[in-house]
Write an enzyme that holds these catalytic residues in place. Sequence first.
Site, PDB file in Angstrom:
ATOM      1  CG  HIS A 122      -3.148   7.203  -2.443  1.00  0.00           C
ATOM      2  ND1 HIS A 122      -4.041   6.283  -2.960  1.00  0.00           N
ATOM      3  CD2 HIS A 122      -3.193   7.031  -1.094  1.00  0.00           C
ATOM      4  CE1 HIS A 122      -4.592   5.603  -1.971  1.00  0.00           C
ATOM      5  NE2 HIS A 122      -4.082   6.029  -0.832  1.00  0.00           N
ATOM      6  CD  GLU A 152       1.925  -1.933   3.109  1.00  0.00           C
ATOM      7  OE1 GLU A 152       1.534  -2.724   2.218  1.00  0.00           O
ATOM      8  OE2 GLU A 152       1.980  -0.695   2.940  1.00  0.00           O
ATOM      9  CG  HIS A 171      -1.937   1.061   1.227  1.00  0.00           C
ATOM     10  ND1 HIS A 171      -2.821   1.254   0.193  1.00  0.00           N
ATOM     11  CD2 HIS A 171      -2.194   2.049   2.137  1.00  0.00           C
ATOM     12  CE1 HIS A 171      -3.597   2.302   0.456  1.00  0.00           C
ATOM     13  NE2 HIS A 171      -3.226   2.799   1.624  1.00  0.00           N
TER      14      HIS A 171
END
Length: 417
Positions: free
Chosen positions: A343, A317, A306
């Site tokens: 993004h 993460e 991500h």
Amino acid sequence: MAKVLITGMGAISPLGADLPTSFAQALAGHCAIGAATPDIAKWLPNVLLAQAAADPASKLNGKHASLDRASQFALVAANEALAEANIAAAPADSRRFGVYVGIGLGGAHTLDGLYSRFQSAVQSEGKRNPVVVHPLTVPRMMSNAPAAAISMGYGLHGPSHTYSVACASSAVAIGEAFRAIRDGYLDAAVVVGCEAMLTPGAMMAWNALRVMAKPQAADPSRSCRPFSQDRSGFVLGEGGAAIVLESEARAAARGQSALAELCGYGCSSDAAHLTAPSSAEQINAMQQALDDAGLRAEDIQYLNAHGTATDAGDVTETESIRGVFGSAAGQLAISSTKSMHGHLIGASGILEFALSVMAMNSGSLPPTATLEQADPRCDLDFIPLTARHGCDIRAIMSNSFAFGGSNASLVARRLPA
């Protein structure tokens, strides 16, 4: 349960007007990030954007000119994916063919235009009636407008579903379509993620969250720096991506070759905080996806993270990947392509998944292009700076972790030669 195959993919992104170009640019480490448009820079001079490489309207015919920009992105991506899958409009089994869409903020351009027109009319001191707007304003900006445009354009009478789960929207759409085909409710689906919120109103809202990257003085295009010591946040992008999913039996019946098998999906909710991530539930989603696929952690050779370049997000993460992969984490190749395309919120999950499938089939892995000095807390192999070629990739994972605490992980494997 049916085996689910990927038979077509497409994209229009900041890296390219189609998926092959987007992938080639990702392998080249091209960062498609730049200055904000004048209407945004007027108020937010330090905000950066990742604009699409092409105007979606230029790739559609005139009848689609009135659609919101997000719907136009969706149609362009779907057209490419369906063409690669050799699917024409109005298939004979149209009631067994669904449309699944993920989008974060539907109709942002239409909504911003509505408020701008209203303000302008009010300031005209009676010269214009502020309550007179286009009668199709609501249909243009509703979140399911992209799904409606695709289903009508291709005569697809199966379920038409829209998922708005922030940054996990299109990953969830892929997973839910996968389950519907695997469990026999459908034989095929086109899954799309789209987003077009590079508008003054939306950008001001995102800026207020203090998650936007600060421009890097030496090269602003390299300002999104996932897993880096000097990261400062993400850059919003726009675009769309699409994949066609079919049961193995349907694809075989029409002699259609496949690109990969979609074999695992996991999802979870943090149930803790609107914006702060949870390692425990990211681990849960990834482990679900592995279990669903019948694979072990060591069976995955590449993971598209991500990787948003926020301080908490990247560290969490990294911890989550270690929690799932254990001793195999050290041999896992990982990258965040957001370093290059930004993004795309609702479109991020599917764009990153499509790039991962292309990486698996080509053996070439896109880099985390801006990773010059890693944060010591992010100590895995995040493929810094340059692409890696000649890799034997048999299975991939793609992660999407959203504000609101929604987590989704997808697993695909390479088909036998």
